[in-house]
Design a protein around this motif. Structure first.
Motif, mmCIF file in Angstrom:
data_model
loop_
_atom_site.group_PDB
_atom_site.id
_atom_site.type_symbol
_atom_site.label_atom_id
_atom_site.label_comp_id
_atom_site.label_asym_id
_atom_site.label_seq_id
_atom_site.Cartn_x
_atom_site.Cartn_y
_atom_site.Cartn_z
ATOM 1 N N PRO A 75 0.813 -1.224 0.000
ATOM 2 C CA PRO A 75 0.000 0.000 0.000
ATOM 3 C C PRO A 75 0.844 1.270 0.000
ATOM 4 O O PRO A 75 0.441 2.279 -0.570
ATOM 5 N N GLU A 76 2.020 1.220 0.614
ATOM 6 C CA GLU A 76 2.881 2.408 0.649
ATOM 7 C C GLU A 76 3.277 2.830 -0.757
ATOM 8 O O GLU A 76 3.267 4.016 -1.105
ATOM 9 N N ARG A 77 3.650 1.860 -1.607
ATOM 10 C CA ARG A 77 4.043 2.193 -2.977
ATOM 11 C C ARG A 77 2.860 2.679 -3.787
ATOM 12 O O ARG A 77 3.002 3.539 -4.651
ATOM 13 N N SER A 78 1.688 2.167 -3.505
ATOM 14 C CA SER A 78 0.507 2.583 -4.246
ATOM 15 C C SER A 78 0.105 4.018 -3.953
ATOM 16 O O SER A 78 -0.638 4.631 -4.714
ATOM 17 N N GLN A 79 0.581 4.562 -2.852
ATOM 18 C CA GLN A 79 0.230 5.936 -2.489
ATOM 19 C C GLN A 79 1.221 6.952 -3.036
ATOM 20 O O GLN A 79 1.082 8.148 -2.802
ATOM 21 N N ASN A 80 2.219 6.482 -3.786
ATOM 22 C CA ASN A 80 3.249 7.392 -4.307
ATOM 23 C C ASN A 80 3.491 7.113 -5.781
ATOM 24 O O ASN A 80 4.597 6.775 -6.190
ATOM 25 N N LEU A 81 2.437 7.269 -6.563
ATOM 26 C CA LEU A 81 2.520 6.950 -7.986
ATOM 27 C C LEU A 81 2.726 8.181 -8.862
ATOM 28 O O LEU A 81 2.809 8.064 -10.078
ATOM 29 N N GLY A 82 2.767 9.347 -8.274
ATOM 30 C CA GLY A 82 3.039 10.539 -9.058
ATOM 31 C C GLY A 82 1.817 11.221 -9.620
ATOM 32 O O GLY A 82 1.933 12.242 -10.294
ATOM 33 N N PHE A 83 0.618 10.685 -9.374
ATOM 34 C CA PHE A 83 -0.610 11.388 -9.740
ATOM 35 C C PHE A 83 -1.673 11.074 -8.688
ATOM 36 O O PHE A 83 -1.516 10.141 -7.900
ATOM 37 N N PRO A 84 -2.764 11.870 -8.626
ATOM 38 C CA PRO A 84 -3.679 11.797 -7.482
ATOM 39 C C PRO A 84 -4.316 10.428 -7.280
ATOM 40 O O PRO A 84 -4.656 9.728 -8.245
ATOM 41 N N LEU A 85 -4.487 10.074 -6.008
ATOM 42 C CA LEU A 85 -5.218 8.859 -5.649
ATOM 43 C C LEU A 85 -6.717 9.101 -5.763
ATOM 44 O O LEU A 85 -7.206 10.209 -5.508
#
Length: 446
Positions: free
Chosen positions: A301-311
Protein backbone atom coordinates in the motif's frame (compact mmCIF):
# COMPACT_ATOMS: atom_id res chain seq x y z
CA UNK A 1 -62.67 32.42 10.87
CA UNK A 2 -60.99 29.18 9.71
CA UNK A 3 -58.01 29.63 12.04
CA UNK A 4 -60.32 30.34 14.96
CA UNK A 5 -62.29 27.20 14.14
CA UNK A 6 -59.14 25.10 13.97
CA UNK A 7 -57.99 26.36 17.38
CA UNK A 8 -61.39 25.56 18.82
CA UNK A 9 -61.34 22.03 17.41
CA UNK A 10 -57.79 21.33 18.56
CA UNK A 11 -58.65 22.72 21.96
CA UNK A 12 -61.10 19.86 22.48
CA UNK A 13 -60.12 16.34 23.57
CA UNK A 14 -61.19 14.86 20.24
CA UNK A 15 -59.17 17.48 18.40
CA UNK A 16 -56.01 16.66 20.30
CA UNK A 17 -56.50 12.96 19.54
CA UNK A 18 -56.87 13.75 15.84
CA UNK A 19 -53.63 15.75 15.94
CA UNK A 20 -51.77 12.91 17.68
CA UNK A 21 -53.10 10.50 15.08
CA UNK A 22 -51.88 12.70 12.24
CA UNK A 23 -48.42 13.03 13.80
CA UNK A 24 -48.18 9.27 14.39
CA UNK A 25 -49.20 8.65 10.80
CA UNK A 26 -46.61 11.10 9.47
CA UNK A 27 -43.92 9.51 11.65
CA UNK A 28 -44.79 6.01 10.46
CA UNK A 29 -44.79 7.18 6.85
CA UNK A 30 -41.39 8.85 7.26
CA UNK A 31 -39.99 5.72 8.90
CA UNK A 32 -41.27 3.56 6.08
CA UNK A 33 -39.77 5.90 3.47
CA UNK A 34 -36.37 5.90 5.21
CA UNK A 35 -36.45 2.11 5.56
CA UNK A 36 -37.33 1.79 1.90
CA UNK A 37 -34.49 4.06 0.86
CA UNK A 38 -32.07 2.13 3.12
CA UNK A 39 -33.17 -1.21 1.68
CA UNK A 40 -32.90 0.17 -1.84
CA UNK A 41 -29.37 1.39 -1.17
CA UNK A 42 -28.44 -1.88 0.52
CA UNK A 43 -29.80 -3.99 -2.33
CA UNK A 44 -28.68 -1.66 -5.11
CA UNK A 45 -26.36 -3.28 -7.63
CA UNK A 46 -23.57 -1.11 -9.00
CA UNK A 47 -22.43 -2.00 -12.51
CA UNK A 48 -18.78 -1.26 -13.19
CA UNK A 49 -16.95 -1.51 -16.53
CA UNK A 50 -13.35 -2.69 -16.26
CA UNK A 51 -11.06 -2.23 -19.29
CA UNK A 52 -8.16 -4.71 -19.35
CA UNK A 53 -6.35 -6.12 -22.41
CA UNK A 54 -6.55 -8.88 -24.98
CA UNK A 55 -8.63 -11.89 -23.96
CA UNK A 56 -5.56 -14.15 -23.96
CA UNK A 57 -3.39 -11.70 -22.04
CA UNK A 58 -2.49 -11.16 -18.39
CA UNK A 59 -4.50 -7.97 -17.96
CA UNK A 60 -7.72 -9.70 -18.94
CA UNK A 61 -7.03 -12.64 -16.61
CA UNK A 62 -6.16 -10.29 -13.76
CA UNK A 63 -9.31 -8.24 -14.33
CA UNK A 64 -11.46 -11.40 -14.31
CA UNK A 65 -9.90 -12.45 -10.99
CA UNK A 66 -10.62 -9.05 -9.42
CA UNK A 67 -14.21 -9.16 -10.67
CA UNK A 68 -14.80 -12.67 -9.34
CA UNK A 69 -13.39 -12.06 -5.85
CA UNK A 70 -15.10 -8.65 -5.58
CA UNK A 71 -18.50 -10.15 -6.42
CA UNK A 72 -17.95 -12.78 -3.72
CA UNK A 73 -17.22 -10.27 -0.96
CA UNK A 74 -19.25 -7.31 -2.24
CA UNK A 75 -22.28 -8.76 -4.09
CA UNK A 76 -23.61 -5.28 -4.79
CA UNK A 77 -20.72 -4.59 -7.17
CA UNK A 78 -21.01 -6.24 -10.56
CA UNK A 79 -17.85 -5.80 -12.66
CA UNK A 80 -17.97 -6.30 -16.41
CA UNK A 81 -14.47 -7.11 -17.68
CA UNK A 82 -13.96 -5.93 -21.25
CA UNK A 83 -11.09 -6.66 -23.60
CA UNK A 84 -9.12 -3.81 -25.15
CA UNK A 85 -6.12 -3.01 -27.32
CA UNK A 86 -4.04 -2.02 -24.32
CA UNK A 87 -2.94 0.75 -21.96
CA UNK A 88 -3.36 3.76 -24.25
CA UNK A 89 -6.92 2.81 -25.13
CA UNK A 90 -7.71 1.99 -21.50
CA UNK A 91 -6.50 5.38 -20.28
CA UNK A 92 -8.59 7.10 -22.95
CA UNK A 93 -11.65 5.01 -22.05
CA UNK A 94 -11.42 5.97 -18.36
CA UNK A 95 -10.90 9.62 -19.27
CA UNK A 96 -14.09 9.57 -21.40
CA UNK A 97 -16.04 7.53 -18.80
CA UNK A 98 -16.40 4.70 -21.32
CA UNK A 99 -14.81 2.55 -18.59
CA UNK A 100 -14.89 3.00 -14.83
CA UNK A 101 -11.73 1.03 -14.06
CA UNK A 102 -8.73 0.03 -16.14
CA UNK A 103 -5.34 -1.62 -16.05
CA UNK A 104 -2.53 0.44 -17.57
CA UNK A 105 1.26 0.46 -17.67
CA UNK A 106 2.96 3.07 -15.51
CA UNK A 107 4.45 4.76 -18.59
CA UNK A 108 1.01 5.62 -20.01
CA UNK A 109 0.41 9.41 -20.02
CA UNK A 110 -2.14 10.19 -17.31
CA UNK A 111 -5.39 11.93 -18.31
CA UNK A 112 -6.97 14.64 -16.09
CA UNK A 113 -10.03 12.62 -15.04
CA UNK A 114 -8.02 9.49 -14.14
CA UNK A 115 -7.10 8.65 -10.55
CA UNK A 116 -4.71 6.03 -9.15
CA UNK A 117 -6.00 3.05 -7.19
CA UNK A 118 -3.09 0.64 -6.77
CA UNK A 119 0.30 -0.40 -8.09
CA UNK A 120 -0.05 -4.05 -8.97
CA UNK A 121 2.99 -5.92 -10.28
CA UNK A 122 6.16 -5.35 -12.35
CA UNK A 123 6.05 -6.03 -16.07
CA UNK A 124 9.40 -6.87 -17.62
CA UNK A 125 10.73 -6.06 -21.05
CA UNK A 126 11.17 -9.33 -22.97
CA UNK A 127 13.21 -9.27 -26.16
CA UNK A 128 13.13 -12.83 -27.51
CA UNK A 129 15.21 -13.60 -30.59
CA UNK A 130 16.05 -16.53 -32.79
CA UNK A 131 19.60 -17.65 -32.14
CA UNK A 132 20.34 -17.67 -35.86
CA UNK A 133 19.50 -13.94 -36.04
CA UNK A 134 22.62 -13.15 -33.93
CA UNK A 135 20.88 -10.46 -31.84
CA UNK A 136 22.91 -9.68 -28.73
CA UNK A 137 21.66 -6.15 -28.05
CA UNK A 138 18.83 -3.93 -29.20
CA UNK A 139 21.19 -2.30 -31.67
CA UNK A 140 21.42 -5.63 -33.49
CA UNK A 141 17.76 -5.28 -34.52
CA UNK A 142 18.88 -3.12 -37.42
CA UNK A 143 17.77 -4.73 -40.66
CA UNK A 144 15.74 -7.35 -38.79
CA UNK A 145 12.03 -8.19 -38.80
CA UNK A 146 10.51 -7.87 -35.32
CA UNK A 147 7.05 -8.75 -34.03
CA UNK A 148 5.43 -6.15 -31.77
CA UNK A 149 2.19 -6.18 -29.82
CA UNK A 150 -0.83 -4.40 -31.38
CA UNK A 151 -0.60 -0.65 -31.97
CA UNK A 152 -2.01 1.16 -28.93
CA UNK A 153 -0.73 -1.42 -26.49
CA UNK A 154 1.79 -0.46 -23.83
CA UNK A 155 4.38 -2.81 -25.34
CA UNK A 156 4.05 -1.16 -28.74
CA UNK A 157 4.20 2.37 -27.35
CA UNK A 158 7.31 1.69 -25.26
CA UNK A 159 9.27 -0.11 -27.96
CA UNK A 160 9.88 3.01 -30.02
CA UNK A 161 11.47 5.22 -27.31
CA UNK A 162 13.62 2.20 -26.43
CA UNK A 163 14.65 1.70 -30.06
CA UNK A 164 15.30 5.43 -30.44
CA UNK A 165 17.77 5.30 -27.56
CA UNK A 166 19.75 2.80 -29.63
CA UNK A 167 19.51 5.09 -32.70
CA UNK A 168 16.93 2.89 -34.42
CA UNK A 169 13.80 4.10 -36.22
CA UNK A 170 11.08 2.42 -38.26
CA UNK A 171 13.33 2.84 -41.30
CA UNK A 172 16.06 0.71 -39.73
CA UNK A 173 13.96 -2.35 -39.00
CA UNK A 174 10.70 -3.96 -40.06
CA UNK A 175 8.20 -3.81 -37.21
CA UNK A 176 5.14 -6.03 -37.51
CA UNK A 177 2.33 -5.34 -34.98
CA UNK A 178 0.21 -8.41 -34.25
CA UNK A 179 -1.57 -10.20 -31.44
CA UNK A 180 0.49 -12.05 -28.84
CA UNK A 181 -0.57 -15.45 -30.16
CA UNK A 182 0.23 -14.53 -33.75
CA UNK A 183 3.59 -13.08 -32.70
CA UNK A 184 4.58 -16.27 -30.89
CA UNK A 185 3.58 -18.37 -33.91
CA UNK A 186 5.53 -16.12 -36.29
CA UNK A 187 8.65 -16.30 -34.12
CA UNK A 188 8.53 -20.09 -33.88
CA UNK A 189 8.02 -20.36 -37.64
CA UNK A 190 10.97 -18.07 -38.38
CA UNK A 191 8.75 -15.46 -40.04
CA UNK A 192 10.26 -12.80 -37.72
CA UNK A 193 13.72 -12.57 -36.19
CA UNK A 194 12.62 -11.33 -32.80
CA UNK A 195 9.65 -10.53 -30.59
CA UNK A 196 9.32 -7.62 -28.14
CA UNK A 197 6.74 -7.86 -25.39
CA UNK A 198 6.27 -6.31 -21.94
CA UNK A 199 4.78 -8.90 -19.63
CA UNK A 200 4.94 -10.30 -16.10
CA UNK A 201 7.71 -12.74 -15.26
CA UNK A 202 6.92 -16.41 -15.83
CA UNK A 203 4.02 -15.90 -18.21
CA UNK A 204 2.80 -19.37 -19.31
CA UNK A 205 2.68 -18.49 -23.02
CA UNK A 206 6.29 -17.24 -22.90
CA UNK A 207 7.32 -20.36 -20.97
CA UNK A 208 5.72 -22.48 -23.70
CA UNK A 209 7.52 -20.44 -26.35
CA UNK A 210 10.89 -21.39 -24.89
CA UNK A 211 10.25 -25.06 -25.54
CA UNK A 212 11.83 -24.14 -28.86
CA UNK A 213 15.56 -24.34 -28.12
CA UNK A 214 16.30 -22.00 -31.04
CA UNK A 215 15.09 -18.99 -29.04
CA UNK A 216 16.91 -16.88 -26.46
CA UNK A 217 16.37 -13.84 -24.26
CA UNK A 218 18.34 -10.69 -25.05
CA UNK A 219 19.68 -8.33 -22.37
CA UNK A 220 18.14 -4.83 -22.16
CA UNK A 221 20.31 -2.44 -20.19
CA UNK A 222 21.37 1.25 -20.03
CA UNK A 223 18.56 2.05 -17.59
CA UNK A 224 20.27 5.15 -16.20
CA UNK A 225 20.40 6.82 -19.60
CA UNK A 226 16.85 5.75 -20.45
CA UNK A 227 15.51 7.20 -17.18
CA UNK A 228 16.61 10.68 -18.25
CA UNK A 229 13.66 10.76 -20.65
CA UNK A 230 11.51 7.96 -19.18
CA UNK A 231 11.73 8.18 -15.37
CA UNK A 232 9.01 5.56 -14.84
CA UNK A 233 11.36 2.76 -15.96
CA UNK A 234 12.82 0.44 -13.32
CA UNK A 235 15.88 -1.80 -13.26
CA UNK A 236 15.34 -5.50 -12.65
CA UNK A 237 16.57 -8.93 -13.68
CA UNK A 238 15.01 -12.05 -15.13
CA UNK A 239 16.43 -14.68 -12.74
CA UNK A 240 18.38 -17.62 -14.07
CA UNK A 241 16.11 -20.49 -15.08
CA UNK A 242 12.87 -18.47 -14.98
CA UNK A 243 11.61 -20.21 -18.11
CA UNK A 244 13.42 -23.54 -17.97
CA UNK A 245 15.28 -25.34 -15.23
CA UNK A 246 16.94 -28.29 -16.96
CA UNK A 247 18.73 -26.03 -19.43
CA UNK A 248 18.30 -22.70 -17.69
CA UNK A 249 16.63 -19.91 -19.63
CA UNK A 250 18.11 -17.44 -19.19
CA UNK A 251 21.42 -19.21 -18.43
CA UNK A 252 22.35 -16.47 -15.91
CA UNK A 253 20.50 -13.60 -14.23
CA UNK A 254 19.62 -11.30 -17.13
CA UNK A 255 19.47 -7.50 -16.63
CA UNK A 256 16.31 -6.02 -18.13
CA UNK A 257 13.98 -3.06 -17.64
CA UNK A 258 10.48 -3.04 -16.18
CA UNK A 259 7.40 -0.89 -15.75
CA UNK A 260 4.50 -1.44 -13.35
CA UNK A 261 0.91 -2.46 -13.99
CA UNK A 262 -1.46 0.05 -12.40
CA UNK A 263 -5.14 -0.05 -11.49
CA UNK A 264 -6.81 3.30 -12.23
CA UNK A 265 -10.35 4.65 -12.02
CA UNK A 266 -12.38 7.58 -13.26
CA UNK A 267 -12.58 10.33 -10.66
CA UNK A 268 -16.40 10.14 -10.62
CA UNK A 269 -16.65 6.47 -9.62
CA UNK A 270 -18.34 6.08 -6.22
CA UNK A 271 -15.57 6.14 -3.56
CA UNK A 272 -17.25 3.29 -1.64
CA UNK A 273 -16.97 1.07 -4.71
CA UNK A 274 -13.30 1.88 -5.25
CA UNK A 275 -12.60 1.34 -1.54
CA UNK A 276 -14.26 -2.10 -1.68
CA UNK A 277 -12.23 -3.10 -4.75
CA UNK A 278 -9.02 -1.84 -3.15
CA UNK A 279 -9.74 -3.91 -0.06
CA UNK A 280 -10.06 -7.01 -2.27
CA UNK A 281 -6.51 -6.47 -3.56
CA UNK A 282 -4.96 -6.46 -0.10
CA UNK A 283 -7.33 -8.40 2.14
CA UNK A 284 -8.23 -11.25 -0.22
CA UNK A 285 -4.95 -11.63 -2.06
CA UNK A 286 -4.81 -15.39 -1.53
CA UNK A 287 -8.08 -15.79 -3.37
CA UNK A 288 -6.74 -13.67 -6.23
CA UNK A 289 -3.53 -15.73 -6.34
CA UNK A 290 -5.59 -18.90 -6.71
CA UNK A 291 -7.08 -17.40 -9.87
CA UNK A 292 -3.96 -15.67 -11.23
CA UNK A 293 -0.45 -16.16 -9.79
CA UNK A 294 0.42 -12.62 -10.83
CA UNK A 295 -1.51 -11.36 -7.78
CA UNK A 296 1.32 -12.62 -5.57
CA UNK A 297 3.35 -9.61 -6.72
CA UNK A 298 0.85 -6.91 -5.78
CA UNK A 299 2.90 -4.02 -4.39
CA UNK A 300 2.59 -2.67 -0.86
CA UNK A 301 0.00 0.00 0.00
CA UNK A 302 2.88 2.41 0.65
CA UNK A 303 4.04 2.19 -2.98
CA UNK A 304 0.51 2.58 -4.25
CA UNK A 305 0.23 5.94 -2.49
CA UNK A 306 3.25 7.39 -4.31
CA UNK A 307 2.52 6.95 -7.99
CA UNK A 308 3.04 10.54 -9.06
CA UNK A 309 -0.61 11.39 -9.74
CA UNK A 310 -3.68 11.80 -7.48
CA UNK A 311 -5.22 8.86 -5.65
CA UNK A 312 -8.90 8.15 -6.07
CA UNK A 313 -10.76 9.21 -2.88
CA UNK A 314 -11.98 5.64 -2.38
CA UNK A 315 -8.46 4.21 -2.54
CA UNK A 316 -7.19 6.98 -0.28
CA UNK A 317 -9.93 6.19 2.24
CA UNK A 318 -8.82 2.54 2.31
CA UNK A 319 -5.14 3.33 2.72
CA UNK A 320 -5.81 5.79 5.52
CA UNK A 321 -8.58 3.95 7.34
CA UNK A 322 -6.27 2.89 10.14
CA UNK A 323 -4.75 6.34 10.50
CA UNK A 324 -6.33 8.16 13.47
CA UNK A 325 -6.96 11.89 13.53
CA UNK A 326 -4.17 14.20 14.64
CA UNK A 327 -5.73 14.85 18.06
CA UNK A 328 -6.37 11.16 18.75
CA UNK A 329 -2.95 10.27 17.44
CA UNK A 330 -0.99 12.71 19.50
CA UNK A 331 -3.17 13.55 22.53
CA UNK A 332 -1.45 11.03 24.77
CA UNK A 333 1.99 11.96 23.48
CA UNK A 334 1.28 15.67 23.91
CA UNK A 335 0.15 15.13 27.48
CA UNK A 336 3.21 13.05 28.16
CA UNK A 337 5.46 15.73 26.65
CA UNK A 338 3.84 18.43 28.77
CA UNK A 339 4.35 16.41 31.93
CA UNK A 340 7.87 15.53 30.86
CA UNK A 341 9.00 19.02 29.90
CA UNK A 342 9.66 20.19 33.47
CA UNK A 343 11.60 17.04 34.29
CA UNK A 344 13.60 17.39 31.07
CA UNK A 345 14.55 21.00 31.72
CA UNK A 346 15.56 20.25 35.29
CA UNK A 347 17.63 17.22 34.33
CA UNK A 348 19.50 18.65 31.32
CA UNK A 349 21.90 20.57 33.51
CA UNK A 350 22.54 17.55 35.73
CA UNK A 351 23.18 15.36 32.70
CA UNK A 352 25.60 17.90 31.26
CA UNK A 353 27.54 17.96 34.52
CA UNK A 354 27.62 14.16 34.60
CA UNK A 355 28.81 14.02 30.99
CA UNK A 356 31.59 16.52 31.64
CA UNK A 357 32.69 14.50 34.68
CA UNK A 358 32.56 11.26 32.69
CA UNK A 359 34.62 12.76 29.87
CA UNK A 360 37.21 14.01 32.36
CA UNK A 361 37.37 10.64 34.12
CA UNK A 362 37.93 8.87 30.81
CA UNK A 363 40.73 11.30 29.91
CA UNK A 364 42.29 10.76 33.36
CA UNK A 365 42.27 6.99 32.74
CA UNK A 366 44.20 7.51 29.52
CA UNK A 367 46.67 9.81 31.30
CA UNK A 368 47.31 7.14 33.92
CA UNK A 369 47.98 4.60 31.15
CA UNK A 370 50.47 7.02 29.58
CA UNK A 371 52.28 7.54 32.90
CA UNK A 372 52.55 3.76 33.35
CA UNK A 373 54.03 3.47 29.87
CA UNK A 374 56.54 6.25 30.57
CA UNK A 375 57.81 4.21 33.49
CA UNK A 376 58.12 1.12 31.27
CA UNK A 377 59.94 3.17 28.62
CA UNK A 378 62.54 4.26 31.12
CA UNK A 379 63.10 0.64 32.14
CA UNK A 380 63.23 -0.82 28.61
CA UNK A 381 66.47 -2.64 27.84
CA UNK A 382 66.02 -3.55 24.15
CA UNK A 383 64.79 -1.84 20.99
CA UNK A 384 62.17 -4.57 20.49
CA UNK A 385 60.66 -3.67 23.89
CA UNK A 386 60.57 -0.03 22.81
CA UNK A 387 58.81 -1.01 19.58
CA UNK A 388 56.07 -2.78 21.53
CA UNK A 389 55.67 0.22 23.83
CA UNK A 390 55.55 2.56 20.81
CA UNK A 391 52.64 0.53 19.39
CA UNK A 392 50.83 0.76 22.72
CA UNK A 393 51.32 4.54 22.78
CA UNK A 394 49.86 5.00 19.31
CA UNK A 395 47.04 2.60 20.09
CA UNK A 396 46.07 4.80 23.05
CA UNK A 397 46.32 7.92 20.87
CA UNK A 398 44.11 6.32 18.23
CA UNK A 399 41.46 5.42 20.83
CA UNK A 400 41.56 8.91 22.33
CA UNK A 401 40.98 10.47 18.91
CA UNK A 402 38.02 8.14 18.33
CA UNK A 403 36.57 9.02 21.74
CA UNK A 404 37.00 12.72 20.96
CA UNK A 405 35.12 12.24 17.69
CA UNK A 406 32.15 10.58 19.44
CA UNK A 407 32.20 12.99 22.40
CA UNK A 408 33.38 10.46 24.95
CA UNK A 409 36.03 12.95 25.98
CA UNK A 410 35.89 16.73 25.70
CA UNK A 411 38.29 18.94 23.69
CA UNK A 412 39.60 20.31 27.00
CA UNK A 413 40.33 16.80 28.27
CA UNK A 414 42.06 16.01 24.98
CA UNK A 415 44.34 18.99 25.48
CA UNK A 416 45.25 17.72 28.95
CA UNK A 417 46.04 14.31 27.42
CA UNK A 418 48.46 15.68 24.84
CA UNK A 419 51.03 16.80 27.45
CA UNK A 420 51.73 13.37 29.04
CA UNK A 421 51.61 11.78 25.58
CA UNK A 422 54.30 14.16 24.31
CA UNK A 423 56.37 13.44 27.41
CA UNK A 424 56.02 9.72 26.65
CA UNK A 425 57.14 10.25 23.05
CA UNK A 426 60.12 12.30 24.21
CA UNK A 427 61.06 9.57 26.66
CA UNK A 428 60.71 6.97 23.89
CA UNK A 429 63.01 8.88 21.54
CA UNK A 430 65.58 9.42 24.30
CA UNK A 431 65.55 5.74 25.28
CA UNK A 432 65.88 4.70 21.62
CA UNK A 433 68.94 6.92 21.25
CA UNK A 434 70.50 5.48 24.39
CA UNK A 435 69.94 1.87 23.26
CA UNK A 436 71.18 2.60 19.72
CA UNK A 437 74.40 4.06 21.14
CA UNK A 438 74.80 1.11 23.48
CA UNK A 439 74.40 -1.38 20.66
CA UNK A 440 76.74 0.62 18.37
CA UNK A 441 79.40 0.79 21.09
CA UNK A 442 79.13 -2.95 21.65
CA UNK A 443 79.51 -3.72 17.95
CA UNK A 444 82.57 -1.44 17.48
CA UNK A 445 84.34 -3.05 20.44
CA UNK A 446 83.90 -6.43 18.77
Amino acid sequence: MDSVLVRKVLGTTDGRQVLRGVLVGVSIAATLVCAGLWLRTRNQVHHITFATGGETGEYYAFGRAIAQVTQKHAPGIQIEVVASAGSAQNMDSVQKSAADLALVQSDTPVQPAVRAVAQLYPEMFHLIARKTANIQTLRDLQGKRIALMPAGSGSYQLFWPLASHYALSDRDLEAVPMSAGAAHTALRAGEVDALFRIIGLGNPSVTELFQDDQLELVEISQLGALQLTQPYLESTVIPQGSYSGSQPIPPTDLPVIAVSALLVANEKVNPDIVKAITSVLYEHRNELIALTPRAANIQSPERSQNLGFPLHPGASAYYRQDTPSFVVRYAEAMGFLLSLSFLTVSSVWQFRQWLIGRQKNRADDYNLEILALIEQLEQAETLSQLQILRQQLFSILRQVVIDLDVDKISPESFQSFTFPWEVAMTTLHHQELVLYQAESGGQSSD
